[in-house]
Design an enzyme around this catalytic site. Structure first.
Site: not given
Ligand code: AGP
Length: 617
Positions: A2, A27, A75, A101-102, A490, A494, A497, A513, A612
């Site tokens: 959050c 966040r 969140w 937050n937590g 990666e 993307k 996500e 395989h 994020k």
């Molecule tokens: C990637 O696009 C995501 N936002 C997520 O996988 C991110 O890479 C992951 O949460 C790690 O975050 P960080 O690099 O801030 O530790």
């Protein structure tokens, strides 16, 4: 994960809080809320499900007066994303309001104890238990606001960043952190709170980064002294601390979209510039005073353990290829969430490299704490200055690409891979496992990457056409080999996500395989097929897919003649050495996922269910 904002001072708090929530919305965007104490001493709480803009609609005709307040964007962890579970939460008799937050791990037994003492609960959240406990202790033990918060915190297990208001103390905010980040902003006769510096830099660049188990009392004078503000910093167990004010070099313009439709597109298109500043800064760090300490730490290593999450983990796999090839040191790469619980064998000769854009990812933070407790040294590669992971590390190399606000990480990835590749080159040269000439050649070639990325960015129309065909897919495979296997991972991440299309990345040779069973006209296969020592092997893998009518979308090196003949569509990238190619090859895949998401009308910057920085387990 959050976002928390707080304000106490002379201005009207509401506009400051709302602007701060917009800055922190990356966040979490499940619900939002604000609590204000107005000049009459009433504690007013407004909240809504959804985004900060929904909160503004909800609150617009309400009493928004008051120069003290706290706010939250959520969140969801405990309790569904709905109005009932939105923060701020009030105590039983409405005297206290809290944002958090937590995750409070022992909230259930505490709630049961409070229930048996006549407390009732309006939400399913762990957070409401905290504010109820504060009020309960205040009454039961006649404690002051500050004492009741302190005592409550000593009873909590888990992670928290909290800010609390007490309407009987209309000139005080009490806040604290453990595991989740919290920053105090020090203005002229006004004080700010933020989960990071972004809600604060518009007003002041003087900040205090709270450490774990820190509690702070922000106070404003009364009557003639309202312009006087004070900060009492202490530990949760009551030991006083001297606040350490630091300067943040963050400019508000970096937090704006700068004319782009989305932060993600801005951050993709910023990469020529962000990579230049990253390479310059990494060269300074790895050639300057810091260098000695970093290489001494590395050169004492028998083994390197890389730990990270998500995109940063993918950067870690690229680093494994580079470090093992150029430095001949064994490298393990672990998801931090697995690493911290699989009881790994760690010895004093191990160096942990922790990679994190935000520097606040809970699993990565916990993984390095665990490794340090077992005697390993920690080097972190991070983008956010002053964040928790660098502060918990022995050494840090910052990627210096500026704030990354789009939830889908882009410019941080190219920077992380660049820093780790430069580290491998220089370490290899120092160790003699890489010739000085080869090292210099590759370092020179790295300086051409920003311009080469620009050449790729100039092909957006072609990539957009590629996205038009992919946007109809329900599933997609990404394949690559060697340095480009993690690029396939990666690229797939993307797409998942931000467009919600299921996608998997695979080493190309692994297809036969199993995954090759998925190949049909309906299954597009994005192939990273740029020049490399095993290009011919990759060509055979593409032929295997074509033989089963699979649709191939390829990233190839300019002038390619073989894969382009088999591909349904392709994008060319400038020729670079294989070990540098991940930095370039990911860019068309970032754009591909971006355009697919736009074509599908997805919320690119705030994809569903994501946030994020993941500050909870
Ligand atoms: C990637 O696009 C995501 N936002 C997520 O996988 C991110 O890479 C992951 O949460 C790690 O975050 P960080 O690099 O801030 O530790």
């Amino acid at each position: 994960m959050c976002g928390i904002v707080g304000y106490i001072g002379k201005r009207q708090a509401y506009p400051v809080l709302i602007k701060g929530l917009h800055r922190l919305e990356y966040r979490g965007y499940d619900s939002a809320g604000v609590a204000l104490i107005n000049p009459a001493g009433n504690l007013n709480v407004y909240k809504s499900q959804g985004k900060v803009s929904d909160l503004e609609d909800t609150a617009q005709h309400q009493d928004l007066t008051g120069s003290i307040g706290i706010a939250h964007t959520r969140w969801a962890t405990h309790g569904e994303p709905n109005f009932r579970n939105a923060h701020p939460h009030l105590s039983q008799f409405g005297r206290l309001a809290i944002v958090h937050n937590g995750i409070i791990e022992n909230y259930a037994p505490l709630r049961e104890m409070l229930r048996q003492n006549g407390r009732t609960f309006k939400s399913d959240t762990d957070t409401e238990v905290v504010v109820q406990l504060i009020e309960y202790l205040q009454e039961k033990q006649q404690l002051s606001f500050q004492q009741s918060v302190q005592q409550t915190l000593q009873m909590l297990q888990g992670s928290y960043a909290i800010a609390v208001l007490d309407k009987n103390q209309p000139d005080t905010i009490v806040a604290a952190r453990k595991g989740s980040p919290l920053v105090v902003g020090v203005g002229d006769d006004e004080l700010f709170l933020g989960s990071d510096a972004s809600p604060i830099v518009e007003y002041t660049n003087r900040v205090i980064y709270l450490d774990d188990e820190d509690m702070v009392v922000l106070h404003r004078g009364t009557g003639a002294n309202t312009s006087e503000v004070s900060i009492d910093l202490m530990t949760v167990s009551g030991d006083r601390k001297q606040p350490r004010i630091e300067q943040v070099s963050l400019d508000v313009s970096q937090l704006e979209k700068g004319g782009y439709d989305h932060f993600m597109l801005k951050e993709i298109c910023e990469q020529p510039q962000s990579l230049r500043s990253c390479l310059q800064s990494a060269r300074r760090t790895l050639a300057g005073e810091e260098a000695g300490g970093i290489f001494t730490l590395l050169e004492s290593s028998q083994r390197v353990l890389i730990t990270a999450c998500g995109t940063s983990w993918h950067a870690g796999i690229v680093a494994k290829y580079a470090l093992e090839q150029m430095v001949r040191v064994p490298v393990d790469v672990d998801y931090a969430s697995e690493f911290r619980y699989r009881n790994p064998v760690i010895t004093r000769g191990d160096t942990v490299i922790a990679i994190s854009q935000s520097g606040e990812t809970a699993d990565t933070l916990a993984a390095i704490e665990m490794a340090k407790n077992q005697g390993a040294k920690v080097l972190s590669i991070c983008n956010v200055i002053g964040s928790s992971i660098p502060r918990a590390s022995d050494k840090v190399i910052y990627t210096m690409v500026g704030p990354e606000i789009g939830v889908a990480s882009t410019k941080a990835f190219t920077a992380q891979v660049s820093v780790l590749t430069m580290l491998a080159l220089l370490w290899g040269k120092r160790k003699g496992t890489l010739s000085g000439a080869r090292c210099e050649d590759l370092l020179k070639e790295m300086d051409t990457l920003p311009e080469k990325i620009q050449q790729v960015l100039n092909q957006q129309p072609a990539i957009r056409r590629m996205a038009e065909t992919l946007s109809f897919a329900s599933s997609c495979l990404y394949i690559g080999r060697s340095y480009n296997y993690p690029v396939a991972l990666e690229g797939a991440l993307k797409l998942k996500e931000i467009s919600y299309i299921h996608a998997e990345g695979y080493p190309a040779a692994e297809m036969k395989h199993g995954p090759i069973a998925l190949i049909s006209q309906e299954m597009p296969v994005v192939t990273i097929a740029t020049a490399s020592d095993i290009y011919d092997k990759l060509v055979s893998n593409v032929q295997e897919i074509r033989a089963r009518q699979g649709r191939v979308m390829a990233v190839v090196t300019e002038g390619d003649t073989e894969v382009v003949r088999m591909a349904d569509c392709y994008v060319e990238v400038p020729r670079v050495s294989e070990c540098l190619s991940p930095i370039l090859n990911i860019v068309p895949l970032q754009l591909l996922s971006y355009y697919v998401a736009c074509l599908k009308g997805c919320n690119v910057d705030q994809p569903r269910n994501l946030a994020k920085s993941v500050t909870v387990e």
